[in-house]
Design a protein around this motif. Structure first.
Motif, PDB file in Angstrom:
ATOM      1  N   ARG A  57      44.890  40.098  35.536  1.00  0.00           N
ATOM      2  CA  ARG A  57      44.400  39.054  34.630  1.00  0.00           C
ATOM      3  C   ARG A  57      45.135  39.168  33.297  1.00  0.00           C
ATOM      4  NH1 ARG A  57      39.707  37.014  36.631  1.00  0.00           N
ATOM      5  NH2 ARG A  57      38.765  38.231  38.317  1.00  0.00           N
ATOM      6  N   PRO A  58      45.445  38.058  32.651  1.00  0.00           N
ATOM      7  CA  PRO A  58      45.898  38.175  31.266  1.00  0.00           C
ATOM      8  C   PRO A  58      44.836  38.934  30.470  1.00  0.00           C
ATOM      9  CG  PRO A  58      46.103  35.913  32.072  1.00  0.00           C
ATOM     10  CD  PRO A  58      45.303  36.662  33.095  1.00  0.00           C
ATOM     11  N   VAL A  91      50.869  32.406  29.465  1.00  0.00           N
ATOM     12  CA  VAL A  91      49.597  31.681  29.487  1.00  0.00           C
ATOM     13  C   VAL A  91      49.635  30.596  28.415  1.00  0.00           C
ATOM     14  CG1 VAL A  91      48.244  33.623  30.367  1.00  0.00           C
ATOM     15  CG2 VAL A  91      48.506  33.325  27.905  1.00  0.00           C
ATOM     16  N   TRP A 124      40.930  37.808  30.759  1.00  0.00           N
ATOM     17  CA  TRP A 124      40.628  36.408  31.006  1.00  0.00           C
ATOM     18  C   TRP A 124      39.756  36.268  32.254  1.00  0.00           C
ATOM     19  CZ3 TRP A 124      44.218  31.793  29.798  1.00  0.00           C
ATOM     20  CH2 TRP A 124      44.691  31.882  28.478  1.00  0.00           C
ATOM     21  N   SER A 126      40.487  34.250  34.545  1.00  0.00           N
ATOM     22  CA  SER A 126      41.404  33.750  35.570  1.00  0.00           C
ATOM     23  C   SER A 126      42.428  34.819  35.922  1.00  0.00           C
ATOM     24  CB  SER A 126      42.106  32.482  35.082  1.00  0.00           C
ATOM     25  OG  SER A 126      42.756  32.721  33.838  1.00  0.00           O
ATOM     26  N   ARG A 127      43.064  34.637  37.062  1.00  0.00           N
ATOM     27  CA  ARG A 127      44.079  35.576  37.539  1.00  0.00           C
ATOM     28  C   ARG A 127      45.433  35.280  36.907  1.00  0.00           C
ATOM     29  NH1 ARG A 127      41.895  39.954  40.453  1.00  0.00           N
ATOM     30  NH2 ARG A 127      39.982  39.194  41.415  1.00  0.00           N
ATOM     31  N   ALA A 128      46.280  36.292  36.894  1.00  0.00           N
ATOM     32  CA  ALA A 128      47.592  36.166  36.263  1.00  0.00           C
ATOM     33  C   ALA A 128      48.446  35.087  36.916  1.00  0.00           C
ATOM     34  CB  ALA A 128      48.318  37.507  36.308  1.00  0.00           C
ATOM     35  N   SER A 131      46.551  31.175  35.890  1.00  0.00           N
ATOM     36  CA  SER A 131      45.762  31.431  34.685  1.00  0.00           C
ATOM     37  C   SER A 131      44.992  30.219  34.184  1.00  0.00           C
ATOM     38  CB  SER A 131      46.666  31.965  33.565  1.00  0.00           C
ATOM     39  OG  SER A 131      47.667  31.018  33.226  1.00  0.00           O
TER      40      SER A 131
END
Length: 340
Positions: A57-58, A91, A124, A126-128, A131
């Motif tokens: 994740r970011p 991102v 975050w 969301s996933r890398a 994103s």
């Protein structure tokens, strides 16, 4: 003479990494007497669960060069000197700007972040690799003055019931301070704005069922001694302390995942860097299976549309966001009355 540096050998999916920790005896939490080396060793001890919760994740690093009692700053771009095995991904932020953000893929990356004086890790939702599309619905139950962790417990259980009615499975953790974080895994099919609206729909339903205890009022002057459901934590580039992340509090607490059966009797002040590793080793990770069966937010979005039809519109965004469609005025209610 105290050691000026030590080198830790950190196991991981790509073999052992050697991570140098400078000033290992420097106290990061002076009140608790916890050193930089102890922080790094904590991240090694919880490494697998930490990466499962926060990896891919970011992530933003909240750094304290002089310890938690000193100045702090956030790193979003990868710090200079990052090892070549520490990844970054581009991102996009609410302003429309885009730049790389750090990703933690293995325990050694978290230990290296500790070397860079990171105390709190903010992943975050969301996933890398995707994103823009969260795979977690996150709800922050934030006690207001006059309330605390105990007052957040009953609303957390009611929120769990609401999410279950919407077809979602809720997981819970302490914030590390007075609050409670409720997460639900979701299929990454909706952008942040949709997920925000799903969170608002759940928050309004919680408020309907517990109007004396819970509020969605953005303005502090309207909240009273009620628990605030912080819907704005669901926005793009808005994060909360990750699971197993330390917190910058004098007693060195951790944002700790719990079983629902533990919540009512939990004491966040006892879940610390020094106690959580043994707890994890003895009980396992309550969030280990979180993403085995992600849900959908369709029901919550239906509730959002229902509330729109009933006259409940958009809620305020954070002040640094651009003005959003349908958003009410960003004027404190008492000031708006003065203008009238």
């Amino acid at each position: 003479m105290p050691a000026s540096a030590v080198t830790l050998t950190v196991p991981g999916p790509h073999g052992d990494r050697s991570v140098r920790i400078s000033s290992p005896t420097r106290e990061i939490w002076p009140e608790a007497g916890i050193t930089k080396l102890e922080l790094a060793e904590y991240l090694m001890a919880v490494g697998e669960a930490f990466v499962a919760a926060n990896g891919d994740r970011p992530i933003s690093l909240q750094r304290f060069p002089a310890g938690v009692e000193g100045e702090q700053f956030y790193s979003k771009n990868p710090p200079k000197g990052a090892p070549d095995w520490v990844r970054a991904v581009p991102v996009t932020y609410p302003s429309g700007r885009s730049h790389p953000q750090l990703v933690i893929d293995e325990p050694a990356a978290a230990v290296w972040a500790a070397q860079m004086n990171t105390v709190v890790f903010h992943p975050w939702a969301s996933r890398a690799g995707s994103s823009d599309f969260p795979d977690q619905l996150r709800i922050d139950l934030d006690p207001q003055p006059g309330t605390g962790f105990a007052e957040a417990v009953e609303p957390a259980f009611t929120l769990r019931e609401i999410l279950d009615e919407a077809g979602l499975t809720a997981f819970v953790k302490t914030s590390g301070n007075r609050g409670i974080h409720v997460f639900a895994p979701i299929e990454p099919q909706h952008e942040f704005l949709d997920v925000r609206h799903a969170v608002i729909a759940a928050a309004r339903e919680l408020e309907r069922r517990m109007p004396e205890q819970v509020t969605t009022a953005w303005w502090k002057e309207e909240r009273g001694e009620r628990l605030f459901v912080d819907f704005n934590q669901a926005n793009r580039d808005r994060t909360m302390a990750g699971a197993y992340s330390p917190r910058a509090l004098p007693w060195a607490s951790v944002s700790c995942p719990l079983e629902w059966s533990e919540l009512a009797s939990a004491d966040p002040r006892e879940l610390t860097i020094r106690t959580v590793p043994d707890r994890l080793a003895e009980r396992g990770d309550p969030w280990a299976a979180m993403h085995d069966h992600p849900g959908r937010i369709d029901v919550l979005l239906d509730w959002w549309q229902r509330d729109l039809a009933d006259g409940l519109g958009e809620l305020p965004f954070p002040p640094d966001f651009p003005k959003m469609p349908g958003e009410p005025t960003r004027v404190q209610p008492s000031r708006a009355k003065q203008r009238d």
